[in-house]
Motif scaffolding. Structure first.
Motif, short mmCIF file in Angstrom:
data_model
loop_
_atom_site.label_atom_id
_atom_site.label_comp_id
_atom_site.label_asym_id
_atom_site.label_seq_id
_atom_site.Cartn_x
_atom_site.Cartn_y
_atom_site.Cartn_z
N LEU A 1 -51.04 -46.33 -36.02
CA LEU A 1 -51.28 -44.89 -36.16
C LEU A 1 -50.10 -44.26 -36.92
N LEU B 1 -48.16 -45.81 -39.04
CA LEU B 1 -48.28 -46.25 -40.44
C LEU B 1 -49.32 -45.40 -41.18
N SER B 2 -50.42 -45.07 -40.49
CA SER B 2 -51.46 -44.23 -41.11
C SER B 2 -50.91 -42.84 -41.43
N THR C 1 -48.99 -42.53 -44.57
CA THR C 1 -49.70 -42.56 -45.87
C THR C 1 -50.04 -41.14 -46.36
N ASP D 1 -48.87 -40.44 -53.26
CA ASP D 1 -48.96 -41.89 -53.35
C ASP D 1 -47.81 -42.41 -54.23
N LEU E 1 -49.17 -43.85 -58.19
CA LEU E 1 -49.66 -42.97 -59.26
C LEU E 1 -49.23 -41.51 -59.07
N ILE F 1 -50.40 -39.39 -56.87
CA ILE F 1 -51.53 -38.52 -56.50
C ILE F 1 -51.41 -38.15 -55.02
N PRO F 2 -51.53 -36.85 -54.69
CA PRO F 2 -51.45 -36.48 -53.26
C PRO F 2 -52.65 -37.01 -52.47
N ARG F 3 -52.36 -37.62 -51.29
CA ARG F 3 -53.43 -38.19 -50.46
C ARG F 3 -53.49 -37.48 -49.12
N PHE F 4 -54.68 -37.35 -48.59
CA PHE F 4 -54.92 -36.83 -47.23
C PHE F 4 -54.15 -35.53 -46.94
N THR F 5 -54.03 -34.67 -47.93
CA THR F 5 -53.28 -33.43 -47.70
C THR F 5 -54.22 -32.29 -47.29
N PHE F 6 -55.52 -32.48 -47.41
CA PHE F 6 -56.54 -31.48 -47.06
C PHE F 6 -56.26 -30.13 -47.72
N MET G 1 -41.98 -22.18 -41.35
CA MET G 1 -42.83 -22.16 -40.15
C MET G 1 -43.72 -23.40 -40.10
N TYR H 1 -45.04 -25.81 -36.93
CA TYR H 1 -46.42 -26.20 -36.61
C TYR H 1 -46.54 -27.73 -36.56
N MET I 1 -44.16 -29.77 -35.70
CA MET I 1 -43.54 -30.16 -34.42
C MET I 1 -44.54 -29.99 -33.28
#
Lengths: 510, 139
Positions: free
Chosen positions: A173, A175-176, A179, A183, A186, A188-193, A411, A415, A417
């Motif tokens: 978890l 390690l996930s 990520t 990245d 390349l 490229i932003p990952r999983f930033t929503f 801030m 959040y 934290m």
């Protein structure tokens, strides 16, 4: 960069660094003495406040806090039958019976002195082993770093004090979580929503503060109003130093336990609690009167305390040299190193040698200060254990919030934290360790860069065969195999399967 | 009713499947490593689901106690309110009300502790470290 010992000693003994070491030791003893507060939590809260300091001064304060907290745990273990830190759990076994027999000062004196000896011996070994080990890191390329990260994860998960499979889940978890963000290949932003603050990834320090502090706050407040059995008045307690004949008699205990503590400290994931119980058991085995252990044997206190303090230095060895922290506190300190721009490995002993050696030498000072504070101020520290739980809880909430905000004046970090605090509490209350999560977050980038690098340099070849041709990788592979065997061996010894929870929480803890 | 560990594993499995689907938004090179990690995490959770162990049969009893719920509400309210009302005002109210909640008669003590914290935080952060907290509507 060559640095002379004289220069290092001069660095350690600057007024600021002495003040930082003294402040760290006092805070550490207070954190250690308060049940529910741990060294990891103390350092996580303190870390943001050290960023405005010079890196060496910040590290000195954190190292001193670690050393102080390790002894501080013994204060509540001896006086109120509750270990202040997990490392002091074995100290309770003989420390509290000694206090009940009216020998509280003797138990406290032994705990301070054995902690001091364990700490000093540990630092000597750290000085001896760290530089050659750091040089080994020069032989490391991407495949070795990938294997090292995997080894760190497997050993920590397999030594998880709760369920082994849950240790692995926690680690992966972490390690996930690592990520999230840009990245490395390349860019490229990952999983930033779509959240711009997350492009740089999850900020390590607020995540650490949340993971270590919020679950503890919940535990602290749960004990609010509970009656604590305690030893009456300690106002006129006199501790002093042990006589020379006593030191001579106890020397084998100090040496044996310190060695056990050092080895356990170096082993990622083992930590102070395992070290102190191992040392305690070994001491009982070596004793002529093993049946008396648990009734107030001074050797039991000495073994546990010498072992848990030598863990500090032991845990720093793999952290400083290879970037694999030996325990949760070393993991947080590694986060502190990285925020100060210091990367573990050979560079710490060459490019940043002055900072690193100043930090290592300052640990001697921290241990001496711990001995002096412990010997002369023990009654004051024992008073700390009287602090009402709700006042402690509100103070920790304030410090964690302010600390997270102070990092970057954002801030968003507060959040983060809070979010990780909730995650940490949910995990802990369902029988997961949070330490593998932290390790996963720290080791994630190392693993990803290592894997990408390995794939790149082994282009056109079988990657597995490429890894197997490298000797260091083979050694690490063997270590991974051994670490995967540990749960099987442990479960065979205990007569249960690897999915059960040998030390897991019971119904009440859940 | 599923046991605790099975429920936890199921939550993880759902999240991992969502994460896997989410990875299809990115080029394969970018998500190779995350997919590798998610795959292992999925395997571990399937193992936990199939073999939840002894602990899975234990009923959760103290996960949310009144004291923990109250503390969580105070904490979340504090973090959400201080950028709106201002750091010092919110901190004062938070410390005062939290102490009074657990110790109703300790009015003077609560006032002293709340004021003490405000003075310490003001001196250490604003005067020594030059860190400025959000002001919000008040202070």
């Amino acid at each position: 960069m060559e640095v002379s010992m004289l220069q290092i000693i001069a660095n350690v003994f600057t007024p600021l660094n002495i003040l930082m070491a003294a402040g760290g030791v006092v805070l550490g003893i207070i954190f250690g003495a308060l049940p529910g507060f741990t060294a990891a939590m103390g350092i996580a809260i303190l870390m943001p406040f050290t960023f405005s300091l010079d890196p060496a001064a910040g590290l000195i304060m954190m190292g001193a806090l670690f050393a102080g907290a390790m002894w501080g745990g013994a204060v509540s273990a001896i006086l109120i039958n509750t270990p202040g830190t997990p490392g002091a759990a074995a100290t309770v076994l003989d420390g509290y019976p000694m206090a009940k027999q009216g020998r509280a000062s003797e138990a406290l004196r032994e705990s301070i002195f054995s902690s001091f000896v364990g700490g000093m011996l540990g630092i000597m070994v750290l000085m001896l082993f760290a530089p050659p080990l750091a040089r080994i890191s020069l032989m490391f390329g991407p495949p070795e770093y990938f294997m090292l990260a995997l080894f760190g994860m497997t050993i920590i998960a397999s030594l998880s004090e709760k369920m082994v499979i849950k240790g692995f889940i926690s680690g992966f978890l972490g390690l996930s979580i690592a990520t999230i963000g840009m990245d490395p290949l390349l860019g490229i932003p990952r999983f930033t929503f779509g959240v711009p603050h997350m492009v740089d990834g999850i900020q390590l320090v607020p995540a650490l503060i949340g993971l270590f502090s919020i679950p503890e706050i919940m535990e602290i407040i749960q004990t609010h109003g509970e009656k604590v059995e305690r030893i009456p008045s300690l106002k006129n307690i006199k501790i002093g130093f042990p006589p020379l004949s006593h030191i001579k008699k106890m020397t084998p205990t100090y040496l044996r336990s310190s060695l056990i503590g050092l080895i356990a400290g170096m082993l990622p994931g083992a930590g102070a609690s395992i070290a102190s119980f191992m040392a305690y058991n070994e001491e009982r085995r070596a004793s002529k009167t093993p049946e008396k252990f648990g009734t107030g044997m001074i050797e039991g206190v000495a073994a546990s305390e010498a072992a848990n303090n030598s863990v500090c230095a032991g845990a720093f060895i793999p952290m400083l040299t290879l970037g694999v922290p030996g325990d949760s506190v070393a993991a947080i300190m590694m986060g502190g190193l990285m925020v100060h721009g210091l990367q573990p490995g050979n560079a710490l002993f060459t490019v940043h040698a002055e900072i690193t050696w100043t930090f290592i030498f300052s640990l001697y000072l921290a241990n001496i200060l711990m001995l002096l504070f412990g010997t002369y101020c023990a009654p004051w520290f024992s008073a700390v254990t009287d602090t009402p739980r709700h006042i402690l809880a509100v103070s920790v909430v304030l410090l964690t919030t302010v600390g997270s905000f102070a990092l970057r004046g954002s801030m968003f970090d507060v959040y983060v934290m809070l979010f990780f605090g909730i995650i940490g509490y949910l995990l802990k209350s369902h029988g997961f360790d949070v330490v593998p999560v932290v390790l996963g977050i720290i080791l994630g980038p190392m693993a990803e860069k290592g894997l990408n690098g390995t794939l790149a340099i082994s282009y056109g070849q079988n990657t597995l065969w490429f890894i197997l041709q490298r000797p260091v990788c083979l050694v690490l592979l063997a270590l991974i195999a051994i670490s995967l065997m540990i749960p099987i061996i442990r479960s065979r010894n205990k007569g249960n399967d690897i999915f059960s929870a040998p030390h897991g929480p019971d119904a009440d803890e859940l | 009713m599923l046991c605790v560990n099975r429920r936890v594993a199921l939550v993880f499995i759902v999240c991992i499947i969502f994460a896997f689907i989410y990875t299809t938004r990115y080029p394969a090179e970018v998500v190779n490593f995350p997919r590798f990690i998610f795959s292992l995490l999925l395997i571990f959770n399937i193992v936990l689901f199939i073999k939840p162990g002894d602990i899975g049969k234990i009923k959760v009893t103290k996960f949310l106690t009144p004291k923990k719920v109250i503390t969580s509400i105070f904490m979340i309210a504090y973090v959400l309110l201080f950028p709106v009302l201002g750091f010092f005002v919110t901190t004062f109210i938070f410390v005062l009300s939290y102490i009074l909640f657990f110790e109703r008669t300790a009015k003077t003590k609560a006032l002293l502790i709340a004021s003490g914290w405000i003075v310490i935080l003001y001196l250490v952060f604003q005067k020594v470290l030059y860190i400025w907290f959000p002001k919000g509507f008040f202070l």
